[in-house]
Every structure is written in structure tokens, then in C-alpha cells.
Design a protein around this motif. Structure first.
Motif, mmCIF file in Angstrom:
data_model
loop_
_atom_site.group_PDB
_atom_site.id
_atom_site.type_symbol
_atom_site.label_atom_id
_atom_site.label_comp_id
_atom_site.label_asym_id
_atom_site.label_seq_id
_atom_site.Cartn_x
_atom_site.Cartn_y
_atom_site.Cartn_z
ATOM 1 N N GLU A 1 0.835 -1.191 0.000
ATOM 2 C CA GLU A 1 0.000 0.000 0.000
ATOM 3 C C GLU A 1 0.880 1.254 0.000
ATOM 4 N N GLY A 2 0.288 2.368 -0.412
ATOM 5 C CA GLY A 2 1.034 3.618 -0.445
ATOM 6 C C GLY A 2 1.608 3.933 -1.801
ATOM 7 N N LEU A 3 1.650 2.937 -2.697
ATOM 8 C CA LEU A 3 2.131 3.155 -4.064
ATOM 9 C C LEU A 3 0.946 3.348 -4.996
ATOM 10 N N SER A 4 1.041 4.306 -5.891
ATOM 11 C CA SER A 4 -0.059 4.555 -6.827
ATOM 12 C C SER A 4 0.491 5.115 -8.137
ATOM 13 N N VAL A 5 -0.280 4.903 -9.199
ATOM 14 C CA VAL A 5 0.066 5.437 -10.514
ATOM 15 C C VAL A 5 -0.968 6.498 -10.870
ATOM 16 N N ALA A 6 -0.504 7.641 -11.355
ATOM 17 C CA ALA A 6 -1.421 8.745 -11.675
ATOM 18 C C ALA A 6 -1.079 9.348 -13.031
ATOM 19 N N ASP A 7 -2.121 9.740 -13.758
ATOM 20 C CA ASP A 7 -1.952 10.481 -15.012
ATOM 21 C C ASP A 7 -2.043 11.968 -14.696
ATOM 22 N N ALA A 8 -1.156 12.750 -15.263
ATOM 23 C CA ALA A 8 -1.140 14.176 -14.954
ATOM 24 C C ALA A 8 -0.871 15.004 -16.206
ATOM 25 N N ASN A 9 -1.561 16.129 -16.309
ATOM 26 C CA ASN A 9 -1.294 17.119 -17.344
ATOM 27 C C ASN A 9 -0.432 18.204 -16.710
ATOM 28 N N LEU A 10 0.796 18.363 -17.197
ATOM 29 C CA LEU A 10 1.756 19.263 -16.575
ATOM 30 C C LEU A 10 2.174 20.376 -17.533
ATOM 31 N N VAL A 11 2.668 21.437 -16.946
ATOM 32 C CA VAL A 11 3.272 22.525 -17.709
ATOM 33 C C VAL A 11 4.647 22.789 -17.094
ATOM 34 N N VAL A 12 5.701 22.642 -17.905
ATOM 35 C CA VAL A 12 7.062 22.867 -17.431
ATOM 36 C C VAL A 12 7.562 24.189 -18.011
ATOM 37 N N TYR A 13 8.142 25.029 -17.162
ATOM 38 C CA TYR A 13 8.648 26.334 -17.585
ATOM 39 C C TYR A 13 10.165 26.267 -17.716
ATOM 40 N N LEU A 14 10.649 26.568 -18.911
ATOM 41 C CA LEU A 14 12.075 26.458 -19.204
ATOM 42 C C LEU A 14 12.676 27.804 -19.592
ATOM 43 N N HIS A 15 13.938 27.986 -19.275
ATOM 44 C CA HIS A 15 14.651 29.210 -19.641
ATOM 45 C C HIS A 15 14.992 29.164 -21.130
ATOM 46 N N PRO A 16 14.958 30.305 -21.800
ATOM 47 C CA PRO A 16 15.264 30.340 -23.236
ATOM 48 C C PRO A 16 16.613 29.717 -23.594
ATOM 49 N N SER A 17 17.561 29.735 -22.675
ATOM 50 C CA SER A 17 18.878 29.157 -22.959
ATOM 51 C C SER A 17 18.810 27.644 -23.169
ATOM 52 N N LYS A 18 17.685 27.041 -22.759
ATOM 53 C CA LYS A 18 17.527 25.595 -22.903
ATOM 54 C C LYS A 18 16.664 25.224 -24.106
ATOM 55 N N SER A 19 16.368 26.209 -24.938
ATOM 56 C CA SER A 19 15.475 25.979 -26.065
ATOM 57 C C SER A 19 16.087 25.101 -27.150
ATOM 58 N N ARG A 20 17.416 24.971 -27.167
ATOM 59 C CA ARG A 20 18.053 24.147 -28.197
ATOM 60 C C ARG A 20 17.791 22.667 -27.996
ATOM 61 N N ASN A 21 17.621 22.258 -26.755
ATOM 62 C CA ASN A 21 17.351 20.846 -26.464
ATOM 63 C C ASN A 21 16.254 20.768 -25.411
ATOM 64 N N VAL A 22 15.033 20.961 -25.886
ATOM 65 C CA VAL A 22 13.883 21.026 -24.972
ATOM 66 C C VAL A 22 13.665 19.707 -24.251
ATOM 67 N N SER A 23 13.771 18.589 -24.965
ATOM 68 C CA SER A 23 13.522 17.269 -24.357
ATOM 69 C C SER A 23 14.468 17.005 -23.189
ATOM 70 N N GLN A 24 15.738 17.295 -23.399
ATOM 71 C CA GLN A 24 16.717 17.096 -22.334
ATOM 72 C C GLN A 24 16.442 18.014 -21.153
ATOM 73 N N ALA A 25 16.053 19.243 -21.446
ATOM 74 C CA ALA A 25 15.746 20.198 -20.372
ATOM 75 C C ALA A 25 14.548 19.731 -19.560
ATOM 76 N N ILE A 26 13.540 19.165 -20.236
ATOM 77 C CA ILE A 26 12.349 18.671 -19.536
ATOM 78 C C ILE A 26 12.711 17.510 -18.618
ATOM 79 N N LEU A 27 13.507 16.577 -19.125
ATOM 80 C CA LEU A 27 13.905 15.422 -18.324
ATOM 81 C C LEU A 27 14.715 15.846 -17.102
#
Length: 227
Positions: free
Chosen positions: A2-28
Motif C-alpha cells: 500500500e502507499g504506491l499509486s500510478v497517476a496520469d497528470a497534465n503538466l506545464v514545465v517552464y524552461l529558460h530560453p537558454s535551454k530551447s536548443r534541447n527542450v527534451s533534455q531540459a524537460i527530463l
């Protein structure tokens, strides 16, 4: 557990423009910084995630620091222990006054003497400290034992759990699971015995057992042949 659960979530991640070249890596990297920390938003500790970027066209936010927002859909694995839940952990240390446990490799837990039921007796055998059951000699808790215990409280700031071994269904997981299997086998054996007794009795659905019913048919055929 007990205590473990799986959830679906709609998220918004805010990134600095300097990370715009590799958005996927910045998100991870951003999501990685959330791991093994309690989140009030999710009401739990994030253990793992699987992410899908919904909108690759990021929205620019105006301001002193023009961050851009990326929408995500994530599948999250959360750990959120609540009072009276049963959770599992590995005993790392024990003494006469307490048992110290690690849960899921990152959260610490303590079970103090007043929360250990009287069935368990502290012993120091061959310089090894352990708690052994007075009712079941093979039910032993020592360093390295995986135990199942009850949650009394959870400190989400330091991820510390206070637990209890007062309920009868708590203790060494190995011992508990083996005995549950034995109880199940005993119940199944008892059920089979009752079924055999009912089939071997004098009355089944029509006043005769299948065996006596077959014998009755054979006798009737013999009488017809004789006639």
C-alpha cells in the motif's frame, strides 16, 4: 504494498530560453529534480515518470525572465504512505528499544519498543540482535529481514515514517506469506474433505449417491433380461 499509486497528470514545465536548443533534455532534467521529493501537488513522493510532450510549440512568457512553457502528459509513480496503511521495508538496524527500516531504498522508518507487540521478545543470540516470536519460533526479525508494518505517521519534509508492529498481520514478510499459504492449503483441504464426505453420503439430489444410482440401473437391466 500500500502507499504506491500510478497517476496520469497534465503538466506545464517552464524552461529558460537558454535551454530551447534541447527542450527534451531540459524537460527530463527538470522532472528529474522532482524525484524522491514530496510534492504537495501530487500529494506524494515522485518515484518515476513517463512523459509525452503534447505541444512542441512552446508558449513564450513575457517578463523579466522570458521563460517558455511546454505542455506535457505524464504517467507518474507516487509513494504516499498514510496512517493505517501496510508498507514493506528492510531492517537495517535493531536494538532492544527500536527497529530501523529502509523503505523503497530512500525513506527511513522507525518502530519503537512501545509499538512492537508483546509476542516479540528481544534476544542477543551469538552476538546477533533480533526479535523472535514467543508464539512461533520461526518468526524472527533481524538485520536484513524484509518486514511488513503499519504506518502511524509520515513526515513529508524528511521522508521519515513512524511504524507499528502491533497488528497480528505484521512482521517478517517471509514468515507471514508462508503461513498465509499454509492456511490457504488447510482451508482447501478442509473443503475437499467436506466435498468427499457429501459425495460419499446416503443422499445426493435424488435420495441416492451416484454409485448406488448406477447399481440400481444395472439391477433393473438384469431383471428385464431374466424376464
Amino acid at each position: 504494498m500500500e502507499g504506491l499509486s500510478v497517476a496520469d497528470a497534465n503538466l506545464v514545465v517552464y524552461l529558460h530560453p537558454s535551454k530551447s536548443r534541447n527542450v527534451s533534455q531540459a524537460i527530463l532534467r527538470e522532472l528529474g529534480s522532482w524525484l524522491f521529493k514530496f510534492s504537495e501537488t501530487f500529494d506524494g513522493v515522485l518515484l518515476a515518470y513517463d512523459v509525452n510532450i503534447l505541444d512542441k510549440k512552446a508558449q513564450i512568457l513575457s517578463g523579466v525572465h522570458p521563460y517558455f512553457a511546454v505542455k506535457l502528459k505524464a504517467n507518474l509513480l507516487l509513494f504516499s504512505p498514510k496512517p493505517d496503511m501496510l508498507i514493506e521495508g528492510k531492517v537495517m538496524k535493531l536494538c532492544q528499544e527500536s527497529i530501523h527500516v529502509i523503505v523503497l531504498g530512500f525513506s527511513s522508518a522507525i518502530i519503537t519498543a512501545e509499538n512492537i507487540r508483546g509476542e516479540f521478545k528481544y534476544r542477543n543470540k551469538d552476538e546477533e540482535e533480533l526479535f523472535s516470536s514467543k508464539s512461533h519460533k520461526r518468526h524472527v526479525i533481524k538485520v536484513g529481514t524484509m518486514i511488513r508494518f503499519l504506518v502511524k505517521s509520515f513526515d513529508d519534509e524528511i521522508l521519515h515514517i513512524t511504524g507499528s508492529l502491533m497488528p497480528a498481520h505484521t512482521g517478517s514478510i517471509r514468515w507471514l506469506d508462508r503461513n498465509l499459504e499454509e492456511f490457504s492449503e488447510t482451508d482447501r483441504s478442509a473443503t475437499k474433505s467436506r466435498d468427499r464426505e457429501s459425495l460419499g453420503g446416503k443422499t445426493v439430489d435424488g435420495g441416492a449417491t451416484p454409485l448406488s444410482y448406477n447399481n440400481h440401473i444395472k439391477k433393473s437391466k438384469k431383471r428385464r433380461i431374466a424376464e
